[in-house]
Write an enzyme that holds these catalytic residues in place. Structure first.
Site, short mmCIF file in Angstrom:
data_model
loop_
_atom_site.label_atom_id
_atom_site.label_comp_id
_atom_site.label_asym_id
_atom_site.label_seq_id
_atom_site.Cartn_x
_atom_site.Cartn_y
_atom_site.Cartn_z
N GLU A 56 -9.38 -3.41 9.39
CA GLU A 56 -8.51 -3.26 8.23
C GLU A 56 -7.08 -2.96 8.68
O GLU A 56 -6.13 -3.68 8.34
CB GLU A 56 -9.03 -2.12 7.36
CG GLU A 56 -8.10 -1.69 6.22
CD GLU A 56 -8.54 -0.36 5.66
OE1 GLU A 56 -9.13 -0.37 4.57
OE2 GLU A 56 -8.29 0.69 6.30
N ASP A 243 -10.98 2.47 -1.87
CA ASP A 243 -10.94 1.01 -1.76
C ASP A 243 -10.35 0.38 -3.02
O ASP A 243 -9.57 -0.58 -2.96
CB ASP A 243 -12.35 0.44 -1.54
CG ASP A 243 -12.69 0.24 -0.07
OD1 ASP A 243 -12.04 0.89 0.77
OD2 ASP A 243 -13.61 -0.54 0.22
#
Length: 359
Positions: A56, A243
């Site tokens: 990420e 998220d």
């Protein structure tokens, strides 16, 4: 479009904010940085909240670098990822280990799809901006290989029947924040020509999915949700938490790159209305119907940033303006949890200033 300048902020002040934010994240003299040079012309982004290196963050760092025209940093991050994170054996060969130790050792044997899709997009943009090199620096070839493995390999990251990205390979559910239709439209143009039809399908499917996953009265989406958009139970990441914050940013960037769509603009207005008037320090974890759940937001600055980025998709200019002002008046996060918040902060700053571009 420089939304910030249109909102009345001085262009020179905006540019200084961008430079200062880059410095805070990347410069070796910054006490709050989370990019670090490493041996052999490599470098990595540390997830300071978890003391590791994740795909990420590495792919985010590459996207930041290509937008800022920093090929030196881009290549260092990409080389570190390719040397230390790339998987060469088993059903996940061709993907990248989602978490590594700072010393490069792998912490897992599988990938996280959000890293792969950001790697691919950053590589395609790098190819257009700087041209392809040799070996691992043949950006186009590397991006195409990632996407080929993602949909044609033994462990597909996408459900090939419905076109939806999975939370992890083989998983029956999804993560709404992984849905990047603005990337998939470009993948249709730049990935292997034989896969163009699939990526067009994925772009349409993801826009439809976001409409289902975002609550009609709050605009909130869960961290994890079924393929019909239904959130998983709250104790299985079925709440609006870390998220989830990226959904608003993704809707904003889709509008910036592709123009607004009525349904996604409605979601942007709805989530901005839900948070309108709330202080950053008061942000909570919520059920998607808006009821507070268990705890305060773990990444309130990041949420503030993504809400501001959603202004790019919003139709209600007053709501959008207040969200952007709240963001502009919020400083970068300091301390252990700064990595995720400040990544989202920088992306919002790039998008709102007209510096988050397709190359």
């Amino acid at each position: 479009m420089n939304y910030l300048e249109r909102a009345g902020y001085d262009k020179a002040v905006i540019e200084k904010r961008i430079d200062d934010t880059w410095y805070a994240i990347f410069d070796r003299e910054s006490s709050e940085r989370f990019y670090f040079d490493a041996p052999d012309d490599t470098g990595f982004i540390e997830d300071t909240g978890n003391a590791d290196v994740r795909t990420e963050g590495m792919s985010y760092g590459m996207m930041m670098a290509v937008q800022m025209n920093r090929k030196d940093i881009f290549d260092r991050i990409w080389k570190w990822a390719r040397v230390n994170m790339y998987l060469t054996e088993g059903p996940n060969a061709g993907f990248f280990c989602w978490s590594n130790s700072i010393d490069g050792a792998k912490n897992a044997d599988g990938p996280a799809p959000d890293g792969e899709e950001y790697f691919a997009m950053a590589l395609f943009l790098a190819s257009s901006r700087w041209g392809d090199g040799k070996g691992i620096f043949n950006y186009t070839a590397e991006a195409r290989a990632i996407l080929h493995t993602a949909i044609r390999g033994p462990s597909p990251m996408w459900n090939l029947e419905n076109g939806l990205i999975r939370f992890i390979c083989g998983c029956p559910f999804s993560d709404p924040s992984y849905h990047l239709p603005h990337f998939y439209g470009l993948f249709a143009q730049r990935a292997e020509p034989a896969d163009s039809v699939f990526w067009k399908k994925a772009a349409a499917a993801s826009r439809e999915y976001l409409i289902k996953a975002c609550h009609p009265l709050t605009g909130l989406a869960a961290e994890y949700a079924e393929n019909d958009g239904t959130p998983l139970p709250p104790d299985r990441h079925g709440t609006f938490f870390s998220d989830s914050y990226r959904v608003a940013a993704n809707i904003g960037l889709d509008a910036l790159w592709n123009g607004k769509t009525n349904e996604l603009s409605l979601i942007a207005d709805t989530i901005l209305r839900f948070f309108d008037g709330r202080q950053v320090s008061d942000f909570m974890e919520y059920r998607i119907d808006g009821k507070p759940y268990r705890r305060k937001s773990r990444h309130p600055v990041g949420l503030c940033a993504t809400l501001a980025e959603a202004a790019l998709a919003a139709d209600d200019e007053e709501l959008a303006s207040r969200a952007v002002r709240r963001f502009w008046n919020t400083p970068l996060r300091k301390g252990k949890r700064r990595y995720y918040d400040n990544c989202l902060y920088f992306f919002a700053l790039l998008a709102l200033s007209g510096h988050y571009n397709i190359y």
